[in-house]
Write an enzyme that holds these catalytic residues in place. Structure first.
Site, PDB file in Angstrom:
ATOM      1  N   LYS A 293      35.145  36.380  51.986  1.00  0.00           N
ATOM      2  CA  LYS A 293      34.023  37.169  50.885  1.00  0.00           C
ATOM      3  C   LYS A 293      34.253  36.397  49.536  1.00  0.00           C
ATOM      4  CE  LYS A 293      35.698  40.631  48.548  1.00  0.00           C
ATOM      5  NZ  LYS A 293      35.896  40.954  47.353  1.00  0.00           N
ATOM      6  N   ASN A 294      35.538  35.972  49.144  1.00  0.00           N
ATOM      7  CA  ASN A 294      35.905  35.493  47.773  1.00  0.00           C
ATOM      8  C   ASN A 294      35.578  34.013  47.475  1.00  0.00           C
ATOM      9  OD1 ASN A 294      36.535  38.258  47.163  1.00  0.00           O
ATOM     10  ND2 ASN A 294      38.632  38.005  47.026  1.00  0.00           N
TER      11      ASN A 294
ATOM     12  N   CYS B  58      37.637  48.424  36.679  1.00  0.00           N
ATOM     13  CA  CYS B  58      37.391  49.245  38.094  1.00  0.00           C
ATOM     14  C   CYS B  58      38.608  49.871  38.388  1.00  0.00           C
ATOM     15  CB  CYS B  58      37.095  48.173  39.261  1.00  0.00           C
ATOM     16  SG  CYS B  58      38.382  46.984  39.573  1.00  0.00           S
TER      17      CYS B  58
ATOM     18  N   ARG C 185      40.296  44.583  34.352  1.00  0.00           N
ATOM     19  CA  ARG C 185      39.529  43.522  34.580  1.00  0.00           C
ATOM     20  C   ARG C 185      38.781  42.761  33.360  1.00  0.00           C
ATOM     21  NH1 ARG C 185      38.314  43.863  40.652  1.00  0.00           N
ATOM     22  NH2 ARG C 185      38.487  41.622  40.212  1.00  0.00           N
TER      23      ARG C 185
ATOM     24  N   ASP D 130      45.749  41.013  47.114  1.00  0.00           N
ATOM     25  CA  ASP D 130      44.892  41.706  48.122  1.00  0.00           C
ATOM     26  C   ASP D 130      45.439  41.896  49.500  1.00  0.00           C
ATOM     27  OD1 ASP D 130      42.831  41.250  46.120  1.00  0.00           O
ATOM     28  OD2 ASP D 130      41.843  39.412  46.999  1.00  0.00           O
TER      29      ASP D 130
ATOM     30  N   ARG E  72      32.291  46.546  51.771  1.00  0.00           N
ATOM     31  CA  ARG E  72      32.224  45.563  50.840  1.00  0.00           C
ATOM     32  C   ARG E  72      32.695  44.190  51.013  1.00  0.00           C
ATOM     33  NH1 ARG E  72      34.989  46.745  46.081  1.00  0.00           N
ATOM     34  NH2 ARG E  72      34.501  44.862  45.831  1.00  0.00           N
TER      35      ARG E  72
HETATM   36  N1  EPU Z   1      42.375  38.335  33.822  1.00  0.00           N
HETATM   37  C1  EPU Z   1      42.318  38.348  32.305  1.00  0.00           C
HETATM   38  N2  EPU Z   1      41.190  37.718  31.636  1.00  0.00           N
HETATM   39  C2  EPU Z   1      40.247  37.282  32.336  1.00  0.00           C
HETATM   40  C3  EPU Z   1      40.198  37.283  33.718  1.00  0.00           C
HETATM   41  C4  EPU Z   1      41.232  37.646  34.424  1.00  0.00           C
HETATM   42  O1  EPU Z   1      43.219  38.675  31.502  1.00  0.00           O
HETATM   43  O2  EPU Z   1      39.170  36.653  31.649  1.00  0.00           O
HETATM   44  C5  EPU Z   1      43.723  38.901  34.287  1.00  0.00           C
HETATM   45  C6  EPU Z   1      43.109  39.994  35.203  1.00  0.00           C
HETATM   46  O3  EPU Z   1      43.131  41.316  34.489  1.00  0.00           O
HETATM   47  C7  EPU Z   1      44.189  40.235  36.120  1.00  0.00           C
HETATM   48  C8  EPU Z   1      44.394  38.501  36.486  1.00  0.00           C
HETATM   49  O4  EPU Z   1      43.839  37.906  35.407  1.00  0.00           O
HETATM   50  O5  EPU Z   1      45.236  40.648  35.719  1.00  0.00           O
HETATM   51  C9  EPU Z   1      43.925  37.943  37.373  1.00  0.00           C
HETATM   52  O6  EPU Z   1      42.482  38.222  37.706  1.00  0.00           O
HETATM   53  P1  EPU Z   1      41.450  37.310  38.432  1.00  0.00           P
HETATM   54  O7  EPU Z   1      40.743  36.917  37.277  1.00  0.00           O
HETATM   55  O8  EPU Z   1      42.180  36.311  39.187  1.00  0.00           O
HETATM   56  O9  EPU Z   1      40.503  38.084  39.317  1.00  0.00           O
HETATM   57  P2  EPU Z   1      39.289  37.837  39.686  1.00  0.00           P
HETATM   58  O10 EPU Z   1      38.889  36.617  39.922  1.00  0.00           O
HETATM   59  O11 EPU Z   1      38.368  38.902  39.010  1.00  0.00           O
HETATM   60  C10 EPU Z   1      39.536  37.593  42.161  1.00  0.00           C
HETATM   61  C11 EPU Z   1      39.153  38.175  43.571  1.00  0.00           C
HETATM   62  C12 EPU Z   1      39.866  39.474  43.742  1.00  0.00           C
HETATM   63  C13 EPU Z   1      41.384  39.163  43.665  1.00  0.00           C
HETATM   64  C14 EPU Z   1      41.418  38.323  42.544  1.00  0.00           C
HETATM   65  C15 EPU Z   1      43.179  37.868  42.404  1.00  0.00           C
HETATM   66  C16 EPU Z   1      36.854  37.660  43.755  1.00  0.00           C
HETATM   67  C17 EPU Z   1      35.272  38.268  43.797  1.00  0.00           C
HETATM   68  N3  EPU Z   1      37.735  38.485  43.435  1.00  0.00           N
HETATM   69  O12 EPU Z   1      39.201  38.383  41.238  1.00  0.00           O
HETATM   70  O13 EPU Z   1      39.706  40.104  44.876  1.00  0.00           O
HETATM   71  O14 EPU Z   1      42.203  40.245  44.025  1.00  0.00           O
HETATM   72  O15 EPU Z   1      40.787  37.272  42.376  1.00  0.00           O
HETATM   73  O16 EPU Z   1      43.529  36.984  43.558  1.00  0.00           O
HETATM   74  O17 EPU Z   1      37.182  36.658  44.116  1.00  0.00           O
HETATM   75  C18 EPU Z   1      39.407  41.739  46.646  1.00  0.00           C
HETATM   76  O18 EPU Z   1      38.698  40.768  47.428  1.00  0.00           O
HETATM   77  O19 EPU Z   1      39.556  43.119  47.051  1.00  0.00           O
HETATM   78  C19 EPU Z   1      39.477  41.511  45.146  1.00  0.00           C
HETATM   79  C20 EPU Z   1      39.764  42.391  44.127  1.00  0.00           C
END
Ligand code: EPU
Length: 419
Positions: A22-23, A115, A120, A306, A398
């Site tokens: 998915k990701n 969320c 996030r 995850d 999802r």
């Molecule tokens: N963060 C910030 N600022 C930002 C972005 C992120 O502070 O601008 C922080 C977040 O709050 C968190 C950390 O950085 O504490 C890591 O977040 P990341 O940005 O890596 O998460 P994401 O890219 O929004 C993806 C996956 C998530 C997975 C995370 C971590 C997708 C669609 N989502 O989210 O997947 O948990 O990376 O590996 O790719 C899931 O599949 O259930 C899921 C939540």
């Protein structure tokens, strides 16, 4: 709203074919906006999040055609204005921002909300895109972005919790069509980031350092359409591996790429699970003696957040004390209260959950709160005595393709009750 009824206590046996990740699929679909040529993606999982993304792409003007796991996308005429209500439904939709800026030098996208797993923020996405020369305002719930000249830059993208997966992907997707060289330091190294980077390279992007924390991107004028296949889902693999162990069964995960799962397999090995590599996958079963292990979630290649909730179910079943520390998201323990309802002994101390394992679980009605929490409740239901009802399974739909059918094919007693 659909729910699952699970009669626990059945050992899982057999083989399953893993679905596409998915990701990877979500940002890769968004990356198709970077070219006016047709892109063909294979191994795209049939998930509600993926269907949302396809709707979003269509709303931006892309022509989308899906046959089975193959999706064809042609984005000739695009609008930079995303539909507010469509985009805010799914956090992952933020990854259309980078491609729109790269291709059109303009984007108007609704701000994704927080969320249940944490706030996030997207400050790092915006920092990186601004560094490339994009003017960005956040107003009335929208991110408005405009770039006159998109130019390569040295960007440090680390935040409080380390790198950002979608932030890295977003900035990379804009930088491939910027002028000159961009370096992203503290880039995320998750296999999904690598997969998207390799897709971009196949489209003609110039990216070095793929899979390392330093990406060097030399902008090109144009990308071309390609055919590409999404990697197998490592989180689905880990979830089914744990399902095999918590039911004392034996499951072969076809297509499992073990190097994507080293930290999880290492911890499962330490806990006493038997993991045997096969030519086209991985066989997993419970070992003779299991022991509790401590886990701390970290960016890749550390233990993935995850899989934290699903691993907790295994810890609940093993006698002894185990400490599970969540370092990526601030409130990703929504599953704990529901697991306690099933008989688990868990207390939360700051970012850690202390699990006193070995008491066994008994079925009860529980409620899914987010995707991976729901997966943990399904695993707990499979291991519990009696019947467990997991409500709100739209959370699980999802991110897991036909999880109920796949589990049934392994011998689980799980039924979807539509309501
Ligand atoms: N963060 C910030 N600022 C930002 C972005 C992120 O502070 O601008 C922080 C977040 O709050 C968190 C950390 O950085 O504490 C890591 O977040 P990341 O940005 O890596 O998460 P994401 O890219 O929004 C993806 C996956 C998530 C997975 C995370 C971590 C997708 C669609 N989502 O989210 O997947 O948990 O990376 O590996 O790719 C899931 O599949 O259930 C899921 C939540």
């Amino acid at each position: 709203m659909d729910k699952f009824e699970i009669v626990g206590g059945q050992q899982l046996h057999g083989r399953i074919r893993l679905s596409g990740a998915k990701n990877s699929a979500l940002p890769m679909l968004a990356a198709c906006l970077l070219t006016s040529d047709e892109c063909i993606l294979g191994n795209v999982p049939d998930l509600s999040d993926v269907n949302f993304m396809l709707e979003i792409l269509e709303s931006l003007g892309a022509k989308v055609n899906r046959e089975g796991d193959k999706v064809r996308i042609r984005s000739e005429e695009l609008t930079p204005f995303g539909d507010y209500n469509l985009i805010r439904k799914m956090r992952g939709s933020i990854c259309i921002l980078g491609p729109l800026i790269g291709r059109l030098r303009e984007a108007r996208v609704s701000m994704p909300g927080g969320c249940v797993i944490g706030t996030r923020p997207i400050d790092l996405h915006l920092k990186g895109l601004r560094a490339l020369g994009t003017r960005i305002d956040v107003e009335s719930g929208y991110v408005n972005a405009k770039a006159i000249n998109l130019r390569g830059k040295e960007i440090f993208l680390g935040g409080r919790s380390g790198p950002t997966v979608l932030g890295t992907i977003n900035v990379m997707m804009a930088a491939v069509l910027a002028e000159g060289m961009t370096t992203i330091d503290c880039a995320a190294c998750e296999p999904e980031v690598v997969d998207v980077a390799q897709f971009l390279v196949a489209m003609g992007a110039q990216i070095e350092g793929v899979g390392s924390p330093c990406l060097r991107i030399s902008g090109v004028k144009k990308l071309r359409g390609v055919e590409y296949s999404v990697i197998p889902d490592r989180i689905e693999a880990a979830t089914f591996a744990l399902a095999a162990v918590v039911t004392d069964g034996e499951v072969v995960l076809e297509g499992c790429q073990t190097h994507h799962l080293s930290a999880v397999l290492d911890k499962m090995n330490e806990a006493g699970c038997e993991i045997i590599r096969e030519p086209n996958g991985l066989m997993v079963r419970r070992g003779k003696v299991l022991q509790s292990v401590d886990i701390t979630t970290q960016p890749h290649p550390g233990f993935p957040t995850d899989v934290q909730a699903q691993m907790m179910v295994l810890m609940i079943l093993i006698p002894g004390l185990s400490i599970i520390t969540e370092r990526i998201f601030e409130s990703r323990f929504m599953h704990v209260n529901e697991l306690i309802r099933l008989g688990a002994d868990i207390s939360i101390e700051g970012p850690s959950a202390i699990v006193k394992g070995g008491k066994g679980l008994s079925g009860a009605p529980v409620m899914a709160s987010d995707l991976r929490a729901s997966a943990a409740l399904v695993l707990a239901g499979l291991a519990a005595r009696g019947t467990t009802e997991v409500s709100r399974v739209y959370h699980i739909d999802r991110g897991y393709e036909k999880i109920d059918e796949k589990l049934r094919s392994l011998g689980a007693r799980i039924e979807r009750v539509t309501g």
